[in-house]
Design an enzyme around this catalytic site. Structure first.
Site, PDB file in Angstrom:
ATOM      1  N   THR A  86      13.683  -0.289 -30.146  1.00 18.82           N
ATOM      2  CA  THR A  86      14.744  -1.304 -30.149  1.00 18.82           C
ATOM      3  C   THR A  86      16.071  -0.580 -30.400  1.00 18.82           C
ATOM      4  OG1 THR A  86      14.203  -1.710 -32.498  1.00 18.82           O
ATOM      5  CG2 THR A  86      13.369  -3.291 -30.896  1.00 18.82           C
ATOM      6  N   ARG A 154       8.444   6.597 -43.072  1.00 20.00           N
ATOM      7  CA  ARG A 154       9.509   7.573 -42.826  1.00 20.00           C
ATOM      8  C   ARG A 154       8.957   8.688 -41.966  1.00 20.00           C
ATOM      9  NH1 ARG A 154       9.923   9.622 -48.632  1.00 20.00           N
ATOM     10  NH2 ARG A 154       7.727   9.229 -48.283  1.00 20.00           N
ATOM     11  N   CYS A 264      16.829   5.186 -37.140  1.00 17.10           N
ATOM     12  CA  CYS A 264      16.826   3.831 -37.702  1.00 17.10           C
ATOM     13  C   CYS A 264      18.146   3.402 -38.332  1.00 17.10           C
ATOM     14  CB  CYS A 264      15.699   3.693 -38.722  1.00 17.10           C
ATOM     15  SG  CYS A 264      14.075   3.776 -37.958  1.00 17.10           S
TER      16      CYS A 264
HETATM   17  P1  NAD Z   1       9.781   5.516 -29.864  1.00 11.25           P
HETATM   18  O1  NAD Z   1      10.883   5.537 -28.890  1.00 11.25           O
HETATM   19  O2  NAD Z   1       9.306   6.785 -30.482  1.00 11.25           O
HETATM   20  O3  NAD Z   1       8.490   4.812 -29.221  1.00 11.25           O
HETATM   21  C1  NAD Z   1       8.539   3.671 -28.455  1.00 11.25           C
HETATM   22  C2  NAD Z   1       7.508   3.806 -27.338  1.00 11.25           C
HETATM   23  O4  NAD Z   1       7.343   2.545 -26.693  1.00 11.25           O
HETATM   24  C3  NAD Z   1       7.921   4.792 -26.250  1.00 11.25           C
HETATM   25  O5  NAD Z   1       6.920   5.791 -26.124  1.00 11.25           O
HETATM   26  C4  NAD Z   1       8.021   3.926 -24.972  1.00 11.25           C
HETATM   27  O6  NAD Z   1       7.614   4.612 -23.817  1.00 11.25           O
HETATM   28  C5  NAD Z   1       7.083   2.792 -25.326  1.00 11.25           C
HETATM   29  N1  NAD Z   1       7.285   1.543 -24.578  1.00 11.25           N
HETATM   30  C6  NAD Z   1       8.427   0.861 -24.349  1.00 11.25           C
HETATM   31  N2  NAD Z   1       8.185  -0.269 -23.649  1.00 11.25           N
HETATM   32  C7  NAD Z   1       6.844  -0.317 -23.428  1.00 11.25           C
HETATM   33  C8  NAD Z   1       5.973  -1.238 -22.772  1.00 11.25           C
HETATM   34  N3  NAD Z   1       6.428  -2.352 -22.210  1.00 11.25           N
HETATM   35  N4  NAD Z   1       4.665  -0.948 -22.728  1.00 11.25           N
HETATM   36  C9  NAD Z   1       4.182   0.176 -23.298  1.00 11.25           C
HETATM   37  N5  NAD Z   1       4.950   1.071 -23.946  1.00 11.25           N
HETATM   38  C10 NAD Z   1       6.267   0.827 -24.011  1.00 11.25           C
HETATM   39  O7  NAD Z   1      10.235   4.491 -31.016  1.00 11.25           O
HETATM   40  P2  NAD Z   1       9.804   4.494 -32.561  1.00 11.25           P
HETATM   41  O8  NAD Z   1      10.638   5.476 -33.317  1.00 11.25           O
HETATM   42  O9  NAD Z   1       8.337   4.561 -32.665  1.00 11.25           O
HETATM   43  O10 NAD Z   1      10.313   3.050 -32.993  1.00 11.25           O
HETATM   44  C11 NAD Z   1       9.639   1.877 -32.561  1.00 11.25           C
HETATM   45  C12 NAD Z   1      10.156   0.706 -33.385  1.00 11.25           C
HETATM   46  O11 NAD Z   1       9.826   0.896 -34.768  1.00 11.25           O
HETATM   47  C13 NAD Z   1      11.675   0.539 -33.357  1.00 11.25           C
HETATM   48  O12 NAD Z   1      11.990  -0.815 -33.404  1.00 11.25           O
HETATM   49  C14 NAD Z   1      12.128   1.206 -34.646  1.00 11.25           C
HETATM   50  O13 NAD Z   1      13.335   0.686 -35.133  1.00 11.25           O
HETATM   51  C15 NAD Z   1      10.992   0.848 -35.576  1.00 11.25           C
HETATM   52  N6  NAD Z   1      10.807   1.771 -36.692  1.00 11.25           N
HETATM   53  C16 NAD Z   1      10.918   3.120 -36.482  1.00 11.25           C
HETATM   54  C17 NAD Z   1      10.695   3.980 -37.549  1.00 11.25           C
HETATM   55  C18 NAD Z   1      10.814   5.476 -37.342  1.00 11.25           C
HETATM   56  O14 NAD Z   1      10.872   6.197 -38.339  1.00 11.25           O
HETATM   57  N7  NAD Z   1      10.863   5.976 -36.118  1.00 11.25           N
HETATM   58  C19 NAD Z   1      10.377   3.492 -38.819  1.00 11.25           C
HETATM   59  C20 NAD Z   1      10.252   2.104 -38.985  1.00 11.25           C
HETATM   60  C21 NAD Z   1      10.466   1.258 -37.901  1.00 11.25           C
END
Ligand code: NAD
Length: 435
Positions: A86, A154, A264
């Protein structure tokens, strides 16, 4: 239980592997075929300590698999998690929910039987309502509950955080069927004393942003106190320790540095401000946090230039550490990007080294020289700058550092070295919040 995890990035892959480790049957889905192929071949698409072993063990046990076929993964699942990105929407700072809504539309077409659709992505208040509307509109027969279950892990300590969380937030209101499924899913954790907090869906959505905004504010607060320390002859580490020992404040997130970054805090603080704007309820403290943090990163570039005597043109700066924090390869909104840009704008040439983030960095940094190791980065540089506090930088051979540098300038933006240690090696020290 059967779990489908849509999105196999930092959150989805870790959560999926941990759920499998609890004994659930998990299919991790991603639309990025390269990512899925790598996972199927046993290669991790991200760097996260312990993840490769956890994934391998659960694949071998037959509890964890990977696919690009969302329909196959969701058809028989008891719970379908949405863990897609997101990011900030280009141009305005709102959270870009297009991936979440696209996933919801695909889920609507494929679910069978009672299914709990769980939003794990960080999403603005009201997103759960919209996900539910999308699913019901696309498939009026679908028997689903839509729940918010924000994630607090984290990067760098993701597995430990997932398995030993401070709390698990489940925004399912008074939906007892959803509550039962979510309780079963997380049973291994709450048996292990992790508090399970049931809330309304909107509260769950909002509290994730409130938590991140609070932490971002805490960091920004100590950074401003650090600046004041420099003016008045105090030491921010002493001040931070003194206030952190107060139980009401706590010692965490009181490390002064170059400003927060990462995947984030920057996007989530902006998205929270947009929600506040949409509801005509300004959040002045968060506004100040965002503004102060934004200007701080480039100010760190100016700090380096000052340490080099006020001139950057024709000089070379060795930047040690690129990722937004240690133990991750994540470069999203890393402070190093703005610092390097500021130095380049002032005419400096940049050498960089990072223990694991160099490949990711190549996608975001231009015109920098990538060194094969820390000492190669320092060779002939006019300043060494620690930007990320990797353990590998905590015990540098300072005599060698001095010998390799053209000028003995050492800028420690993470305060990992005592000033005296650096000065004893014949280097000129600049830290953060130390007079
Ligand atoms: P990321 O970009 O690492 O992973 C997201 C994945 O989703 C990507 O691999 C993308 O290809 C896939 N994707 C997108 N649309 C798709 C679909 N329709 N079907 C299948 N796969 C799809 O992102 P992230 O860092 O894992 O973050 C994901 C969410 O979690 C975000 O909202 C983020 O704010 C939240 N979050 C992240 C963290 C962190 O430390 N990274 C911690 C807490 C919350």
């Amino acid at each position: 239980m059967r779990v489908a995890m849509i999105g196999s990035g930092y959150v989805g892959l870790v959560s999926g592997a941990c759920f499998a480790d609890f004994g659930h049957d998990v299919v991790c889905v991603d639309k990025d075929a390269g990512k899925i192929a790598a996972l199927e071949a046993g290669r991790m698409p991200i760097y996260e300590p312990g993840l490769a072993d956890l994934v391998a063990a659960n694949v071998a046990a037959g509890r964890l698999s990977f696919t690009t076929d969302l329909a196959a993964a969701t058809a028989d699942a008891d719970a379908v998690f949405i863990a897609v990105g997101t990011p900030s929407r280009r141009g305005d700072g709102h959270a870009d929910l297009s991936y979440v809504f696209a996933a919801a539309r695909e889920i609507a077409r494929t679910v069978t039987g009672y299914t709990v659709v769980v939003t794990k992505s960080t999403v603005p208040v009201g997103t759960g309502d919209e996900v539910e509307r999308i699913i019901r509109e696309a498939n009026p027969q679908a028997d689903v509950s839509v729940v918010s279950n924000p994630e607090f892990l984290r990067e760098g300590a993701a597995i430990e955080d997932f398995k030993r969380p401070d709390r698990i937030v489940i925004g399912c209101g008074d939906d007892d069927r959803a509550k039962a499924v979510m309780t079963d899913l997380y049973r291994p954790l709450y048996l292990n004393k992790a508090p399970l907090l049931f809330t309304g869906r909107r509260s769950a959505e909002l509290l994730k942003y409130a938590a991140n905004a609070f932490l971002a504010t805490k960091i920004t607060f100590i950074n401003e106190i650090a600046d004041l320390c420099e003016r008045v002859g105090a030491d921010v580490q002493e001040v931070a320790r003194g206030i952190g020992l107060d139980n009401r404040i706590g010692p965490k997130f009181l490390h002064a540095g170059p400003g927060y970054g990462g995947s984030c805090f920057p996007k989530d603080t902006l998205a929270l401000l947009k929600t506040a704007e949409d509801y005509d309820m300004p959040l002045r403290i968060v506004e100040a946090t965002v503004a102060v943090n934004e200007s701080r990163k480039r100010a760190m570039g100016r700090r380096v230039i000052q340490a080099m005597g006020g001139e950057a043109r024709g000089k070379t700066v060795a930047v040690l550490g690129l990722t937004f924090k240690p133990n991750t390869d994540d470069m999203r909104d890393a402070p190093s990007i703005a610092i390097i840009q500021a130095l380049q704008d002032a005419g400096a040439r940049i050498h960089v080294y990072d223990p694991v983030g160099m490949e990711q960095a190549k996608a975001v940094l231009e015109n920098v020289d990538y060194a094969p190791n820390v000492y190669a980065a320092l060779e002939g540089a006019d300043a060494a700058v620690i930007v990320t506090e990797w353990d590998a930088f905590r015990a540098l051979d300072l005599d060698r550092v001095k010998a390799l540098l053209r000028e003995p300038v050492f800028v420690d933006l993470r305060n990992i070295y005592p000033k005296e240690t650096i000065e004893r090696a014949g280097l000129r020290y600049t830290g953060v919040g130390r007079s």
